[in-house]
Design a protein around this motif. Structure first.
Motif, PDB file in Angstrom:
ATOM      1  N   GLU A 166      27.618   6.025  39.137  1.00 41.78           N
ATOM      2  CA  GLU A 166      28.557   5.108  39.424  1.00 41.78           C
ATOM      3  C   GLU A 166      28.305   3.816  40.578  1.00 41.78           C
ATOM      4  OE1 GLU A 166      33.071   4.981  41.492  1.00 41.78           O
ATOM      5  OE2 GLU A 166      32.318   6.847  40.226  1.00 41.78           O
ATOM      6  N   ASN A 167      27.706   4.226  41.614  1.00 39.32           N
ATOM      7  CA  ASN A 167      27.230   3.205  42.659  1.00 39.32           C
ATOM      8  C   ASN A 167      25.961   2.430  41.964  1.00 39.32           C
ATOM      9  OD1 ASN A 167      28.514   3.600  45.360  1.00 39.32           O
ATOM     10  ND2 ASN A 167      28.259   5.718  44.713  1.00 39.32           N
ATOM     11  N   LEU A 168      25.224   2.720  41.265  1.00 41.00           N
ATOM     12  CA  LEU A 168      24.101   1.930  41.053  1.00 41.00           C
ATOM     13  C   LEU A 168      24.826   1.007  39.852  1.00 41.00           C
ATOM     14  CD1 LEU A 168      20.969   4.416  40.415  1.00 41.00           C
ATOM     15  CD2 LEU A 168      21.305   2.771  42.149  1.00 41.00           C
ATOM     16  N   ILE A 169      25.701   1.166  38.913  1.00 41.92           N
ATOM     17  CA  ILE A 169      26.119   0.143  38.075  1.00 41.92           C
ATOM     18  C   ILE A 169      26.910  -0.520  38.612  1.00 41.92           C
ATOM     19  CG2 ILE A 169      27.520  -0.085  36.186  1.00 41.92           C
ATOM     20  CD1 ILE A 169      26.554   2.747  35.146  1.00 41.92           C
ATOM     21  N   GLY A 170      27.654  -0.112  39.547  1.00 38.26           N
ATOM     22  CA  GLY A 170      28.691  -1.072  40.548  1.00 38.26           C
ATOM     23  C   GLY A 170      27.861  -1.959  41.401  1.00 38.26           C
ATOM     24  N   ASN A 171      26.800  -1.599  41.803  1.00 37.80           N
ATOM     25  CA  ASN A 171      25.966  -2.462  42.634  1.00 37.80           C
ATOM     26  C   ASN A 171      25.410  -3.637  41.894  1.00 37.80           C
ATOM     27  OD1 ASN A 171      24.305  -2.778  45.357  1.00 37.80           O
ATOM     28  ND2 ASN A 171      22.788  -3.068  43.914  1.00 37.80           N
ATOM     29  N   ALA A 172      25.096  -3.242  40.645  1.00 37.36           N
ATOM     30  CA  ALA A 172      24.551  -4.396  39.773  1.00 37.36           C
ATOM     31  C   ALA A 172      25.642  -5.184  39.351  1.00 37.36           C
ATOM     32  CB  ALA A 172      24.011  -3.627  38.539  1.00 37.36           C
ATOM     33  N   LEU A 173      26.786  -4.616  39.128  1.00 39.69           N
ATOM     34  CA  LEU A 173      27.732  -5.699  38.694  1.00 39.69           C
ATOM     35  C   LEU A 173      28.451  -6.577  39.758  1.00 39.69           C
ATOM     36  CD1 LEU A 173      30.317  -2.888  36.903  1.00 39.69           C
ATOM     37  CD2 LEU A 173      28.910  -4.801  35.855  1.00 39.69           C
ATOM     38  N   LYS A 193      13.971  -6.640  51.208  1.00 40.13           N
ATOM     39  CA  LYS A 193      15.079  -5.858  51.416  1.00 40.13           C
ATOM     40  C   LYS A 193      15.187  -4.736  50.625  1.00 40.13           C
ATOM     41  CE  LYS A 193      18.066  -9.760  52.563  1.00 40.13           C
ATOM     42  NZ  LYS A 193      19.473 -10.574  52.076  1.00 40.13           N
ATOM     43  N   LYS A 194      14.095  -4.392  49.783  1.00 46.71           N
ATOM     44  CA  LYS A 194      13.889  -3.282  48.950  1.00 46.71           C
ATOM     45  C   LYS A 194      14.107  -2.075  49.578  1.00 46.71           C
ATOM     46  CE  LYS A 194      11.029  -5.776  45.240  1.00 46.71           C
ATOM     47  NZ  LYS A 194      12.135  -5.734  44.471  1.00 46.71           N
ATOM     48  N   GLU A 195      13.807  -1.666  50.808  1.00 45.41           N
ATOM     49  CA  GLU A 195      13.663  -0.537  51.631  1.00 45.41           C
ATOM     50  C   GLU A 195      14.896  -0.514  52.339  1.00 45.41           C
ATOM     51  OE1 GLU A 195      10.254   0.287  54.135  1.00 45.41           O
ATOM     52  OE2 GLU A 195       8.882   0.372  52.291  1.00 45.41           O
ATOM     53  N   SER A 196      15.426  -1.626  53.043  1.00 48.33           N
ATOM     54  CA  SER A 196      16.597  -1.772  53.874  1.00 48.33           C
ATOM     55  C   SER A 196      17.794  -1.489  52.981  1.00 48.33           C
ATOM     56  CB  SER A 196      16.701  -3.111  54.445  1.00 48.33           C
ATOM     57  OG  SER A 196      16.743  -4.353  53.863  1.00 48.33           O
ATOM     58  N   ILE A 197      17.880  -1.575  51.630  1.00 43.70           N
ATOM     59  CA  ILE A 197      19.120  -1.508  51.109  1.00 43.70           C
ATOM     60  C   ILE A 197      19.816  -0.096  50.797  1.00 43.70           C
ATOM     61  CG2 ILE A 197      18.754  -3.711  49.587  1.00 43.70           C
ATOM     62  CD1 ILE A 197      17.583  -1.668  47.436  1.00 43.70           C
ATOM     63  N   PHE A 198      18.770   0.935  51.264  1.00 47.76           N
ATOM     64  CA  PHE A 198      19.160   2.227  51.406  1.00 47.76           C
ATOM     65  C   PHE A 198      19.665   2.803  52.835  1.00 47.76           C
ATOM     66  CE2 PHE A 198      15.935   1.901  47.847  1.00 47.76           C
ATOM     67  CZ  PHE A 198      16.881   2.453  46.638  1.00 47.76           C
ATOM     68  N   ARG A 199      19.651   1.904  53.625  1.00 50.06           N
ATOM     69  CA  ARG A 199      20.001   2.189  55.023  1.00 50.06           C
ATOM     70  C   ARG A 199      21.653   1.976  55.103  1.00 50.06           C
ATOM     71  NH1 ARG A 199      15.545  -1.765  58.019  1.00 50.06           N
ATOM     72  NH2 ARG A 199      13.674  -0.558  57.432  1.00 50.06           N
ATOM     73  N   PRO A 200      22.222   2.722  55.965  1.00 44.88           N
ATOM     74  CA  PRO A 200      23.823   2.821  56.013  1.00 44.88           C
ATOM     75  C   PRO A 200      24.162   1.667  56.483  1.00 44.88           C
ATOM     76  CG  PRO A 200      22.648   4.050  57.838  1.00 44.88           C
ATOM     77  CD  PRO A 200      21.628   3.913  56.925  1.00 44.88           C
ATOM     78  N   ALA A 201      25.283   0.901  55.746  1.00 45.73           N
ATOM     79  CA  ALA A 201      25.867  -0.050  56.190  1.00 45.73           C
ATOM     80  C   ALA A 201      25.137  -1.732  56.174  1.00 45.73           C
ATOM     81  CB  ALA A 201      26.446  -0.268  57.746  1.00 45.73           C
ATOM     82  N   PHE A 240      28.117   1.530  52.103  1.00 47.41           N
ATOM     83  CA  PHE A 240      27.212   2.680  52.163  1.00 47.41           C
ATOM     84  C   PHE A 240      26.860   3.228  50.877  1.00 47.41           C
ATOM     85  CE2 PHE A 240      29.763   2.641  55.804  1.00 47.41           C
ATOM     86  CZ  PHE A 240      29.202   3.237  56.913  1.00 47.41           C
ATOM     87  N   GLY A 241      27.013   2.408  49.844  1.00 43.77           N
ATOM     88  CA  GLY A 241      26.933   2.764  48.388  1.00 43.77           C
ATOM     89  C   GLY A 241      25.611   3.040  48.122  1.00 43.77           C
ATOM     90  N   LEU A 242      24.442   2.545  48.194  1.00 41.16           N
ATOM     91  CA  LEU A 242      23.126   2.814  48.084  1.00 41.16           C
ATOM     92  C   LEU A 242      22.575   3.852  49.184  1.00 41.16           C
ATOM     93  CD1 LEU A 242      21.328  -0.606  47.243  1.00 41.16           C
ATOM     94  CD2 LEU A 242      22.331   1.247  45.765  1.00 41.16           C
ATOM     95  N   ARG A 275      13.638   4.388  44.634  1.00 40.57           N
ATOM     96  CA  ARG A 275      13.070   3.337  45.288  1.00 40.57           C
ATOM     97  C   ARG A 275      13.431   2.216  44.219  1.00 40.57           C
ATOM     98  NH1 ARG A 275       6.509   3.459  44.396  1.00 40.57           N
ATOM     99  NH2 ARG A 275       6.842   3.837  42.263  1.00 40.57           N
ATOM    100  N   GLU A 276      13.518   1.125  44.710  1.00 39.28           N
ATOM    101  CA  GLU A 276      13.698  -0.272  43.944  1.00 39.28           C
ATOM    102  C   GLU A 276      12.341  -0.781  43.712  1.00 39.28           C
ATOM    103  OE1 GLU A 276      14.729  -3.504  41.878  1.00 39.28           O
ATOM    104  OE2 GLU A 276      13.578  -3.687  43.957  1.00 39.28           O
ATOM    105  N   THR A 277      11.721  -1.152  42.549  1.00 36.90           N
ATOM    106  CA  THR A 277      10.579  -1.826  42.034  1.00 36.90           C
ATOM    107  C   THR A 277      10.589  -2.926  41.212  1.00 36.90           C
ATOM    108  OG1 THR A 277      10.527  -0.174  40.223  1.00 36.90           O
ATOM    109  CG2 THR A 277       9.728   0.608  42.409  1.00 36.90           C
ATOM    110  N   GLY A 278      12.093  -3.570  41.163  1.00 40.16           N
ATOM    111  CA  GLY A 278      12.123  -4.856  40.146  1.00 40.16           C
ATOM    112  C   GLY A 278      11.449  -6.007  40.823  1.00 40.16           C
ATOM    113  N   VAL A 279      11.296  -7.155  40.193  1.00 41.60           N
ATOM    114  CA  VAL A 279      10.868  -8.136  40.353  1.00 41.60           C
ATOM    115  C   VAL A 279      11.985  -9.294  40.652  1.00 41.60           C
ATOM    116  CG1 VAL A 279       9.383 -10.283  39.686  1.00 41.60           C
ATOM    117  CG2 VAL A 279       8.715  -7.838  38.955  1.00 41.60           C
ATOM    118  N   TYR A 280      11.823  -9.724  42.057  1.00 38.50           N
ATOM    119  CA  TYR A 280      12.966 -10.590  42.439  1.00 38.50           C
ATOM    120  C   TYR A 280      12.933 -11.832  41.227  1.00 38.50           C
ATOM    121  CZ  TYR A 280      16.207 -13.621  45.294  1.00 38.50           C
ATOM    122  OH  TYR A 280      17.113 -14.484  45.705  1.00 38.50           O
ATOM    123  N   GLY A 281      14.343 -12.262  40.795  1.00 44.12           N
ATOM    124  CA  GLY A 281      14.502 -13.279  39.984  1.00 44.12           C
ATOM    125  C   GLY A 281      14.359 -12.882  38.396  1.00 44.12           C
ATOM    126  N   GLU A 282      14.073 -11.409  38.309  1.00 44.79           N
ATOM    127  CA  GLU A 282      13.908 -11.260  36.803  1.00 44.79           C
ATOM    128  C   GLU A 282      15.017  -9.915  36.757  1.00 44.79           C
ATOM    129  OE1 GLU A 282      10.043 -10.115  35.789  1.00 44.79           O
ATOM    130  OE2 GLU A 282       9.167 -12.086  36.116  1.00 44.79           O
TER     131      GLU A 282
END
Length: 549
Positions: A451-458, A493-501, A508-510, A525-532
């Protein structure tokens, strides 16, 4: 025969080579013995026949010892060597028993032929050369083995020299030569027997003694209780009890029962119960079943045990057990404390929410028409702070439930299907589900991860049109992947997105996602390419996932 039988245990390739060679040398020597007139085996032959066989045997012996020394430390396939020697000896015997092929070595009335005498000298030289080679490669031998081999070859040289003097096959010189030849064979036997039989047995018995001492020490000092049993059956073959054959000191300490009161006694007598504990389980394992581990309580003892049972021989079984009573009691106490704490936090959170609602109501009632701009701005900031407090309050509700209940096996495919069913009509983008065939062991809050991962994408995808979920195995792990075609996440920001707040509004979602997964050792972990687009990978350890049909 010793060398061939012990070929898998003789590590010295030299001794193995000469051992096989001496089998064929002995075969020719046997023919040499049978060839004497007094044996009446080969009619029509005179003393020349045994002398020819003797030279053939000694030539083969000299060649065997010399070639073996040259080949050190290379090892020849024993079967190949056996085949070559067999062909060579067959050809030698044929040439001797076929008149006119093998040179004469003894003539009745005249004695030894020049060929025979020269061959004895040549063979003595070859034996001496072998001793030199063995000395040069002495590091390949143990001290006693080298001494035995050199002494055997020297005895052979003395025998060969003795055989150059006799004119009568029954003379003293011939007798002396045979005696030294017997000594040589005896020394060769000692070298082979020591290496092929006595030494391996010494090593075997020493290893067995060391192994027994090691495991007996482990048996005595291990903290877990151990007991070895045999199943007791009735006349119809049904398991009715089990007899305790051996126990370790930890058994006595855990159960407070002395070994003398246990060994060779049945479980009913030892434990004082009408029914032997876990008899059906133990009998199933003793009858050839798979090892089993389980946790059970024995009410009569007022104890909980963690037990592993296995069997190495049909009709017997062994148990390794620990007393987990304290652990179970601590778990119950912790669970009760968590329930009380959750109740308290729920009440507190409810009161906070009521206060927030009241504060928002009062702010709504304030007329800001004639207020200075700074005051209006302060009131708006106050509304934002109340919203943030409410968001943190909601997060605490989610976080308090995490880890309370034991992890379970869950189907990612079914979780995603349930999400799509619950949000049908609300989610306007495509959510592809390619997660069939797996279950993972995770906290019961695993649906909140999806739910959180889909909500984050939306919320943050901006250009988002599709979210794809799929699974793949790699390196013994299962990777569950959630990727979308939105704007993605910047590299810094790929690592900091998993920190609280972290972030603007998702708070706190991720962080919650990461914490839920970490309970059972799953990482994200997040491994995507920014912009894609964004790409979240969940790595599930081998023991935390299983395939399902």
């Amino acid at each position: 025969m010793i060398a061939w039988t012990a070929r898998d245990r003789i590590e010295n390739s030299y001794l193995l080579f000469i051992g096989i060679g001496y089998f064929f040398i002995a075969a020719i020597d046997l023919l040499h013995t049978l060839a004497f007139k007094g044996m009446n085996v080969f009619a029509g032959f005179d003393a020349n026949l045994p002398t020819q066989l003797w030279i053939a045997a000694r030539s083969l012996e000299a060649a065997t010892l010399l070639i073996a020394a040259v080949l050190i430390p290379r090892k020849i396939d024993p079967r190949l060597q056996f085949g070559i020697f067999f062909a060579l000896v067959t050809a030698l015997i044929w040439s001797i028993f076929t008149p006119g092929i093998f040179p004469d070595c003894f003539i009745e009335g005249s004695g030894l032929t020049p060929f025979k005498i020269y061959m004895e000298y040549l063979l003595s030289i070859l034996f001496a050369a072998t001793i030199v080679l063995l000395y040069q490669k002495r590091g390949y031998f143990e001290g006693m083995i080298l001494k035995l081999m050199v002494a055997a070859i020297l005895s052979t040289v003395v025998a060969e020299l003795a055989f150059t003097f006799y004119i009568d096959v029954y003379g003293l010189s011939n007798l002396i030569g045979h005696l030294f030849k017997i000594i040589s064979f005896a020394l060769i036997y000692l070298a082979l027997a020591d290496t092929g039989i006595r030494r391996p047995l010494e090593i075997l018995y020493r290893d067995l003694a060391e192994s027994e001492e090691k495991f007996r020490g482990l048996f005595n000092v291990m903290n877990e209780g151990f007991a070895f049993h045999e199943i007791v059956r009735d006349d119809e073959g049904n398991a009715v009890d089990y007899r305790i054959l051996d126990v370790n000191p930890a058994f006595e300490e855990i159960l407070s029962i002395p070994a003398a009161d246990v060994i060779n006694k049945k479980s009913r007598e030892v434990y004082g119960m009408d029914e032997p504990p876990f008899l059906d389980r133990y009998a199933a394992v003793a009858d050839g079943g798979k090892p089993e581990s389980f946790e059970e309580e024995i009410p009569q003892m007022q104890k909980h045990f963690k037990i592993s049972v296995f069997s190495e021989k049909k009709g017997t079984f062994a148990t390794i057990f620990t007393d987990i009573t304290r652990t179970i009691e601590d778990q119950k106490a912790l669970h009760l404390a968590n329930k009380k704490l959750n109740l308290l936090t729920s009440l507190t959170r409810h009161d906070i929410l009521n206060n927030i609602t009241a504060a928002e109501g009062y702010l709504y009632l304030i007329d800001t028409t004639d207020m200075p701009p700074d005051t209006v701005r302060y009131l708006n900031c106050l509304r934002e702070q109340l919203t943030a407090i409410q968001r943190k309050n909601e997060f605490s509700r989610d976080y308090q439930d995490m880890g309370i209940d034991a992890p379970t096996w869950q189907s990612p495919e079914q979780i995603l299907e349930q999400y799509r069913a619950d949000h049908k009509g609300n989610v306007v983008i495509g959510v592809d589900n390619e997660l069939a065939g797996y279950e993972i062991y995770a906290d019961p809050m695993l649906p909140r991860v999806f739910e959180n991962l889909i909500g984050n994408a939306l919320i943050h995808g901006e250009t988002l049109t599709t979210i794809r979920w799929y699974a793949e195995e790699s390196g013994g792990l299962l990777r569950i992947i959630c990727e979308d075609d939105g704007v993605g996440i910047p590299d810094d920001k790929k690592e900091s997105i998993f920190r609280p707040a972290f972030g603007r509004s998702h708070g706190f979602g991720l962080y919650l996602v990461s914490e839920i997964l970490s309970i059972t050792g799953i990482t994200i972990r997040e491994t995507g390419v920014y912009g894609e687009g964004a790409r979240f990978e969940m790595h599930v350890p081998a023991e935390k996932f299983r395939k399902i049909s």
